[in-house]
Design a protein around this motif. Structure first.
Motif, PDB file in Angstrom:
ATOM      1  N   ALA A  10       0.817  -1.214   0.000  1.00 31.64           N
ATOM      2  CA  ALA A  10       0.000   0.000   0.000  1.00 31.64           C
ATOM      3  C   ALA A  10       0.854   1.269   0.000  1.00 31.64           C
ATOM      4  O   ALA A  10       0.422   2.305  -0.517  1.00 31.64           O
ATOM      5  CB  ALA A  10      -0.941  -0.004   1.198  1.00 31.64           C
ATOM      6  N   ARG A  13       2.081   1.309  -3.594  1.00 33.31           N
ATOM      7  CA  ARG A  13       0.965   1.007  -4.492  1.00 33.31           C
ATOM      8  C   ARG A  13       1.411   0.106  -5.646  1.00 33.31           C
ATOM      9  O   ARG A  13       1.045   0.290  -6.800  1.00 33.31           O
ATOM     10  CB  ARG A  13       0.314   2.290  -4.992  1.00 33.31           C
ATOM     11  N   HIS A  34      -6.394   0.087  -9.085  1.00 37.96           N
ATOM     12  CA  HIS A  34      -7.294   0.390  -7.971  1.00 37.96           C
ATOM     13  C   HIS A  34      -8.702   0.611  -8.498  1.00 37.96           C
ATOM     14  O   HIS A  34      -8.892   1.067  -9.630  1.00 37.96           O
ATOM     15  CB  HIS A  34      -6.786   1.624  -7.225  1.00 37.96           C
ATOM     16  N   GLN A  37     -13.043   3.588  -5.783  1.00 34.76           N
ATOM     17  CA  GLN A  37     -12.970   4.055  -4.397  1.00 34.76           C
ATOM     18  C   GLN A  37     -11.533   4.101  -3.876  1.00 34.76           C
ATOM     19  O   GLN A  37     -11.290   4.488  -2.746  1.00 34.76           O
ATOM     20  CB  GLN A  37     -13.815   3.160  -3.476  1.00 34.76           C
ATOM     21  N   GLY A  39      -9.492   1.413  -3.649  1.00 39.77           N
ATOM     22  CA  GLY A  39      -9.070   0.115  -3.114  1.00 39.77           C
ATOM     23  C   GLY A  39      -8.282  -0.687  -4.142  1.00 39.77           C
ATOM     24  O   GLY A  39      -8.441  -0.519  -5.357  1.00 39.77           O
ATOM     25  N   TYR A  40      -7.447  -1.569  -3.650  1.00 46.83           N
ATOM     26  CA  TYR A  40      -6.635  -2.438  -4.512  1.00 46.83           C
ATOM     27  C   TYR A  40      -7.541  -3.359  -5.319  1.00 46.83           C
ATOM     28  O   TYR A  40      -8.426  -4.012  -4.777  1.00 46.83           O
ATOM     29  CB  TYR A  40      -5.669  -3.241  -3.644  1.00 46.83           C
ATOM     30  N   ASP A  41      -7.317  -3.440  -6.620  1.00 44.10           N
ATOM     31  CA  ASP A  41      -8.090  -4.291  -7.517  1.00 44.10           C
ATOM     32  C   ASP A  41      -7.181  -5.416  -8.015  1.00 44.10           C
ATOM     33  O   ASP A  41      -6.393  -5.218  -8.948  1.00 44.10           O
ATOM     34  CB  ASP A  41      -8.631  -3.461  -8.676  1.00 44.10           C
TER      35      ASP A  41
END
Length: 81
Positions: A10, A13, A34, A37, A39-41
């Motif tokens: 994180a 990234r 991401h 929103q 968030g990690y995809d």
């Protein structure tokens, strides 16, 4: 080509990825994807890694990425004068 995707970082990234083909092992970070929103995809990141893998495979084929040359141990002179 064998592809191993590491854990998501994180802070940077990115994900650490290892690409292996024949005797060549290439490691590098790949920018993660991401969702809207933030968030990690994981699914989109895996698709991005596949795109990067095509480039890595080509570089291996043309010799731009090669297996490291083994470092030979220096001979040690243990004689005492």
């Amino acid at each position: 080509m064998k592809i191993t995707i590491g854990a998501y970082d994180a802070t940077t990234r990115t994900v650490a990825v290892t690409f292996e083909r024949d005797a060549v092992e290439h490691r590098r970070s790949v920018n993660a994807c991401h969702d809207p929103q933030g968030g990690y995809d994981a699914i989109a990141t895996a698709a991005r890694v596949d795109d990067v893998a095509r480039g890595v495979a080509h570089k291996i084929r043309v010799g731009a990425i090669t297996a490291p040359v083994p470092v030979q141990e220096a001979e040690t002179d243990t004689r005492r004068d």
